[in-house]
Design an enzyme around this catalytic site. Sequence first.
Site: not given
Ligand code: PGA
Length: 252
Positions: A10, A12, A96, A98, A168, A174, A214
């Site tokens: 992803n 982003k 997601h 976010e 997740e 992140g 992560s």
């Molecule tokens: P990350 O993000 O691997 O940077 O923790 C995962 C995601 O948001 O799908």
Amino acid sequence: MSRRPLIAGNWKMYKTGPEAVETATTLARLCSNVQDVEVMIAPSFLSLPLVAESIKGTNINLGAQNLYFEKQGAFTGEVSADMIKAAGAKYVIIGHSERRQYFGETDTSVCKKIKAAIEVGLKPILCIGESDTQRDDEKTFSVLDKQVSNGLKGYGSDELAQLVLAYEPVWAIGTGKTASIDQVRQVHLYLRSLLEKLFSKDLADQTRILYGGSVKPENAKDLMGIEDVDGALVGGASLDADKFINIIKYNN
Ligand code: PGA
């Protein structure tokens, strides 16, 4: 039942079109001998057609990070499932954290987006996960239960044949903090039994459940080794092809 793992990146709101093409091209080269796992990258909407062109004939699949559920119309700034499909994508990430956190995504809008994706033949990757306070309050399972049952309300097993779930935990995205092996095992087992309870054993058996939060080259092998983990949704570590390939090749 054997489920082919999916390792999905992803991207982003990172990478301009040319940057996305460059990473995708490098990744495609590095992935040329990858067979045991399916690979997907989700660049920004703007980069979809460019990246589609650059990965043509390779074993990399394309995905979008979101869609709007209406077919078409006066919805300034939105992108429909048809547009995404026409741009060459096969997958779409839906719900997601976010999007839920910053853009008011709810289980109701998620449910409509799943429908829009299925209708045009895009494979939806439904993201779910608890926040740190929800975990501290021991609400993890009830939160996940609600996100799955409301996000998939009104569907039957047949319609959900292409569904992918992505667990997740919000506190792991992140942050560099990964859920422990035990936490992931427990949740994935729970999600598979939830799919069986809500839909059918067949759907539960065939649905890939990814872990996200992560994931990096250093922990990919351990995470992928957990029963009921069928791949990963990777943010930060998917932006660099040389790093991402080490997650994709977690078994080597
Ligand atoms: P990350 O993000 O691997 O940077 O923790 C995962 C995601 O948001 O799908």
